[in-house]
Design an enzyme around this catalytic site. Structure first.
Site, PDB file in Angstrom:
ATOM      1  N   SER A  57       0.945  -1.393  -0.021  1.00  0.00           N
ATOM      2  CA  SER A  57      -0.039   0.257   0.132  1.00  0.00           C
ATOM      3  C   SER A  57       0.920   1.202  -0.026  1.00  0.00           C
ATOM      4  CB  SER A  57      -0.913   0.195   1.208  1.00  0.00           C
ATOM      5  OG  SER A  57      -0.166  -0.090   2.290  1.00  0.00           O
ATOM      6  N   HIS A 114      -5.293  -3.100  -3.026  1.00  0.00           N
ATOM      7  CA  HIS A 114      -4.735  -2.132  -4.016  1.00  0.00           C
ATOM      8  C   HIS A 114      -4.660  -2.507  -5.344  1.00  0.00           C
ATOM      9  CE1 HIS A 114      -4.137   1.314  -0.889  1.00  0.00           C
ATOM     10  NE2 HIS A 114      -3.607   0.201  -0.091  1.00  0.00           N
ATOM     11  N   LYS A 159     -11.556   1.383  -2.253  1.00  0.00           N
ATOM     12  CA  LYS A 159     -10.521   1.729  -3.071  1.00  0.00           C
ATOM     13  C   LYS A 159     -10.800   1.876  -4.703  1.00  0.00           C
ATOM     14  CE  LYS A 159      -7.464   1.172   0.786  1.00  0.00           C
ATOM     15  NZ  LYS A 159      -6.850   0.408   1.418  1.00  0.00           N
TER      16      LYS A 159
HETATM   17  C1  LIG Z   1      -6.752   0.194   2.966  1.00  0.00           C
HETATM   18  C2  LIG Z   1      -6.086  -0.902   3.356  1.00  0.00           C
HETATM   19  C3  LIG Z   1      -6.925  -1.952   4.147  1.00  0.00           C
HETATM   20  C4  LIG Z   1      -7.981  -1.443   4.961  1.00  0.00           C
HETATM   21  O1  LIG Z   1      -9.187  -1.366   4.109  1.00  0.00           O
HETATM   22  P1  LIG Z   1     -10.684  -0.669   4.826  1.00  0.00           P
HETATM   23  O2  LIG Z   1     -11.522  -1.112   3.880  1.00  0.00           O
HETATM   24  O3  LIG Z   1     -10.287   0.920   4.310  1.00  0.00           O
HETATM   25  O4  LIG Z   1     -10.468  -0.803   6.145  1.00  0.00           O
HETATM   26  C5  LIG Z   1      -6.514  -3.081   4.321  1.00  0.00           C
HETATM   27  N1  LIG Z   1      -5.303  -3.697   3.532  1.00  0.00           N
HETATM   28  C6  LIG Z   1      -4.705  -2.922   3.006  1.00  0.00           C
HETATM   29  C7  LIG Z   1      -3.434  -3.282   2.311  1.00  0.00           C
HETATM   30  C8  LIG Z   1      -5.237  -1.464   2.662  1.00  0.00           C
HETATM   31  O5  LIG Z   1      -4.414  -0.724   2.014  1.00  0.00           O
END
Ligand SMILES: *Cc1c(COP(=O)(O)O)cnc(C)c1O
Length: 385
Positions: A178, A206, A238
């Site tokens: 990330s 991602h 995302k």
């Molecule tokens: C953003 C993210 C999460 C968390 O997801 P949310 O739905 O925002 O709680 C988990 N793992 C990774 C790798 C992330 O980048």
């Protein structure tokens, strides 16, 4: 004597170390241009990689969902909160990921914490890439299992640690990292986990929607089967532009999580209208391949331009393009200077990344235009990033 409620010392220390975090207030929808304190800023920090967060078709599905289901889900899934909207989205996600079942969680954080701690306990071992997302690390710690980190994206180090694992062993990794934007060496991880009879959990927050011709994520990117990556986690806040997350896998995996994942059992189900909007997002992600193609063009443009200007790129081929700054103060100063010029780029600091590896994290979306990329590059160069 400092009373319990005297937090000023701690806050002062964070400020001094460049680790203080502040929020900007955004007015209006997510998008490439954001309204911030009455000013327009070009957004280079969101994870809305395909530009869907404010897509009118998602808004419409959300509104129709609210008319049909109301706003709140009323309770957890296991009480009376599991709606037809949730169920239909789970079926669609299972089909999209070519797995038997999928289980919705309210957030990715909760999916990770709940899944890892449901699968492991005392006497077991969890092996995590040292740059894994905080929620994966927290899940491993919460499980009470023996917790070991292997060197970033290093199958040889993982192999050495697999050889000494005790109890059930689970290998856990981000798909796309990330804060670095690079990919896990998934074929090697899958082969190693298979050889050692270990489980493999991949969090493709991602990559899902972005990588692979159909947007199937890192598993599709590497052409791996569901059997090679038996526990797949994806997030929906995302590239999908909505909210929530899911775990996809076998019937028994999903049934076990329904029984035992505490962050599933003991939390309110996401609003059904969000699930309705997400089903629309899923169709768009699958069908509108131009969004992924456009994103790839923009990534190439950014990297080429940065190279020509001598900016310090990291080894990322994804929409996450970090520029290392080393210390946190410098990351913050650069981010502030960019903001003055109308560009919003996040300064990423410890504990989000290891000490000494602060960076600007530029993220690109399918809706940026060429001129915006070029203008950002020029500003970065002028500021000596
Ligand atoms: C953003 C993210 C999460 C968390 O997801 P949310 O739905 O925002 O709680 C988990 N793992 C990774 C790798 C992330 O980048």
């Amino acid at each position: 004597m400092a009373g319990f409620y005297d937090f000023s010392g701690e806050l002062g220390r964070l400020e001094q170390q460049g680790l203080y975090r502040r929020r900007r207030v955004v007015d209006g929808p997510q998008g490439v241009l954001l309204n911030v304190d009455g000013r327009r800023m070009v957004n280079f920090c969101s994870n809305d990689y395909l530009g869907l967060a404010a897509d009118p078709r998602l808004v419409d599905a959300f509104q129709r969902g609210a008319e049909r289901y109301g706003v709140g889900s009323g309770s957890a899934h296991l009480i009376c909160g599991h709606s037809a909207a949730h169920h239909a989205l789970e079926d669609a996600l299972a089909e999209f990921t070519s797995r038997r079942r999928a289980l919705l969680f309210s957030t990715g954080y909760m999916a990770n914490v709940g899944t890892i701690s449901a699968l492991l306990g005392r006497g077991d071992t969890v092996l995590e890439d040292r740059l894994n997302h905080a929620s994966l690390l927290d899940g491993g710690l919460l499980a009470g299992a023996r917790f070991r980190r292997y060197h970033h994206a290093d199958p040889a180090d993982l192999a050495a640690k697999l050889a000494t694992g005790s109890g059930k062993v689970l290998v856990v990794s981000d798909g796309v990292f990330s804060m670095d934007g690079d990919l896990a060496p998934l074929p090697a991880l899958a082969a190693l986990a298979g050889r050692h009879d270990a489980g493999l959990l991949i969090d493709d927050a991602h990559g899902f929607g972005v990588l692979g011709a159909r947007g199937g994520g890192i598993v599709e990117h590497f052409g791996l089967s569901a059997e090679q990556v038996p526990i797949l986690i994806g997030t929906l806040g995302k590239a999908f532009g909505t909210f929530g997350a899911f775990v996809a896998g076998s019937d028994d995996l999903i049934e076990l999580l329904i029984q035992k994942a505490r962050s599933y059992v003991f939390t309110t189900a996401m609003p059904p209208a969000v699930a309705e909007a997400t089903r629309t997002a899923l169709r768009i992600v699958r069908d509108e391949t131009w969004r992924r193609e456009r994103l790839r063009e923009l990534i190439a443009r950014f990297r080429q331009g940065a190279e020509q200007l001598g900016l310090p790129l990291m080894a990322s081929e994804t929409a996450i393009q970090p520029l290392p700054t080393g210390d946190s103060e410098r990351a913050v100063a650069l981010s502030n200077a960019l903001a003055e010029r109308g560009f919003w780029v996040g300064a990423i600091r410890p504990p989000t990344v290891p000490a000494g590896t602060a960076r600007l994290r530029v993220t690109l979306t399918a809706l940026h235009d060429d001129a915006q990329i070029d203008a950002l590059l020029e500003a970065l160069s002028e500021l000596g990033a």
